[in-house]
Design a protein around this motif. Structure first.
Motif, short mmCIF file in Angstrom:
data_model
loop_
_atom_site.label_atom_id
_atom_site.label_comp_id
_atom_site.label_asym_id
_atom_site.label_seq_id
_atom_site.Cartn_x
_atom_site.Cartn_y
_atom_site.Cartn_z
N LEU A 1 -13.74 10.64 26.65
CA LEU A 1 -13.71 11.02 25.24
C LEU A 1 -15.07 10.82 24.59
O LEU A 1 -15.53 11.67 23.80
N ALA A 2 -15.74 9.72 24.92
CA ALA A 2 -17.06 9.46 24.35
C ALA A 2 -18.05 10.56 24.74
O ALA A 2 -18.87 11.00 23.91
N ILE A 3 -17.97 11.01 25.98
CA ILE A 3 -18.87 12.08 26.43
C ILE A 3 -18.57 13.37 25.68
O ILE A 3 -19.49 14.08 25.23
N GLU A 4 -17.30 13.70 25.51
CA GLU A 4 -16.93 14.90 24.74
C GLU A 4 -17.46 14.82 23.31
O GLU A 4 -18.00 15.79 22.78
N VAL A 5 -17.27 13.67 22.69
CA VAL A 5 -17.71 13.49 21.31
C VAL A 5 -19.23 13.59 21.22
O VAL A 5 -19.78 14.26 20.32
N LEU B 1 -23.93 4.53 23.22
CA LEU B 1 -24.22 3.12 23.49
C LEU B 1 -22.96 2.49 24.07
O LEU B 1 -21.87 2.69 23.54
N SER B 2 -23.10 1.75 25.15
CA SER B 2 -21.95 1.08 25.74
C SER B 2 -21.76 -0.28 25.10
O SER B 2 -22.71 -1.04 24.94
N ALA B 3 -20.49 -0.58 24.74
CA ALA B 3 -20.14 -1.91 24.24
C ALA B 3 -19.16 -2.56 25.21
O ALA B 3 -18.29 -3.31 24.81
N ASP B 4 -19.31 -2.24 26.49
CA ASP B 4 -18.52 -2.89 27.54
C ASP B 4 -19.37 -4.01 28.12
O ASP B 4 -20.36 -3.75 28.80
N ALA C 1 -24.45 13.41 32.10
CA ALA C 1 -23.96 14.39 31.14
C ALA C 1 -24.51 14.16 29.74
O ALA C 1 -24.76 15.11 28.99
N VAL C 2 -24.69 12.89 29.39
CA VAL C 2 -25.14 12.49 28.04
C VAL C 2 -26.01 11.25 28.20
O VAL C 2 -25.69 10.38 29.02
N PRO C 3 -27.08 11.10 27.45
CA PRO C 3 -27.87 9.85 27.53
C PRO C 3 -27.02 8.64 27.16
O PRO C 3 -26.31 8.65 26.15
N HIS C 4 -27.10 7.61 28.00
CA HIS C 4 -26.36 6.36 27.77
C HIS C 4 -27.33 5.20 27.62
O HIS C 4 -28.41 5.20 28.21
N HIS C 5 -26.91 4.20 26.85
CA HIS C 5 -27.68 2.97 26.70
C HIS C 5 -26.80 1.78 27.04
O HIS C 5 -25.59 1.81 26.83
#
Length: 297
Positions: free
Chosen positions: A21-25, A34-37, A59-63
């Protein structure tokens, strides 16, 4: 751009579909995640923490995904400070960013902030322990009422841990615990708290399937490699800690797998309870509508 940028906070229980869902959004809004895991920060933990796949990360830039070693643990307060720096850069060119994860403390640290307290001295710890041993809960209550009546008027007086924490701070600095509360600067963004829509039974089925998939991908081998480091706090977590007694011969592999599934379901239940206060349950169209409403306020 709106007066304040939006941070879409996609929380919720483990295995509920936050990553997808985060990637879709993020794709919809042309932004980054940004990951909060709090377990996905670490390079050494790949399988047991359900890290996004290479395809998902591309697919999307992640931090804050696998950006550090277990030897450099990231506290909630430090995460918030670093995440605020990332957001400050993002919000110069984006109206929206996405925060995804199930670690409630880390989400709260970033979105609301955490009160900062002085480092507690050993003398203060010893003094509080002496009160506990001599007078128990009543002694803690009396001392907090004497040293910090403002905090005593609002605290759950039956919660001994909170009373002990307040006294340790009082004894360390000679100041009321309440004097350190409410000093958090206002955040320069507006959070929108949401979580994926999924029922309990489908969620539990997904948790069981995920554990089986982790096992096929080498969870046991990953845990064996981490076994010598099992004393590190970040490894005292579901998916890893169940293996330690197994490797010590206290029970067999089947029991370890059973416990991982059970404890994962229990962890998910706690997450559901925590996020219920913050985040309505939604799918992608509702996320977009919610952000549009906030943008129009």
């Amino acid at each position: 751009m709106p007066d304040q940028p939006l941070l879409i906070v996609l929380g919720g229980p483990t295995a509920s579909g936050k990553t997808g869902l985060a990637i879709e959004v993020a794709r919809h809004f042309g932004t980054e995640i940004l990951s909060a895991d709090s377990r996905q920060f670490y390079r050494e933990m790949r399988i047991g923490n359900a890290r996004p796949s290479p395809e998902e990360l591309a697919a999307v830039p992640h931090h804050f995904i696998a950006d550090r070693s277990l030897d450099a643990p990231l506290t909630a307060g430090t995460f918030a400070a670093k995440a605020l720096e990332v957001l400050a850069r993002l919000f110069t060119t984006h109206e929206t960013a996405v925060l995804a994860g199930g670690s409630g403390l880390y989400i709260r640290a970033l979105c609301e902030g955490l009160d900062e307290f002085p480092a507690v001295t050993e003398a203060a710890r010893t003094r509080v322990q002496g009160i506990v041993e001599a007078a128990g809960l009543a002694g803690l209550q009396a001392e907090v009422a004497r040293l910090d009546p403002e905090y005593f008027a609002t605290v759950d007086r039956q919660n001994g841990r909170r009373l002990e924490r307040a006294l340790r701070v009082c004894f360390t600095e000679g100041k009321p615990y309440s004097s350190y509360l409410g000093k958090i600067p206002k955040r320069p963004f507006r959070p929108v708290y949401l979580q994926p829509a999924i029922g309990r039974e489908p969620l539990y089925a997904r948790i069981n399937d995920r554990v089986d998939r982790m096992l096929r991908h080498g969870l046991e081998q990953e845990a064996r490699a981490l076994f010598p480091r099992r004393g590190q706090p970040v490894l005292e977590t579901v998916g890893y800690q169940e293996w330690w007694p197994c490797f010590n011969g206290e029970y067999d592999r089947d029991r370890a797998v059973e416990l991982i599934k059970r404890n994962s379901r229990r962890y998910a239940k706690r997450q559901v309870t925590w996020f219920r206060e913050y985040a309505p349950v939604v799918g992608l169209p509702a996320v977009i509508r919610a952000c549009a409403r906030r943008d129009a306020e």
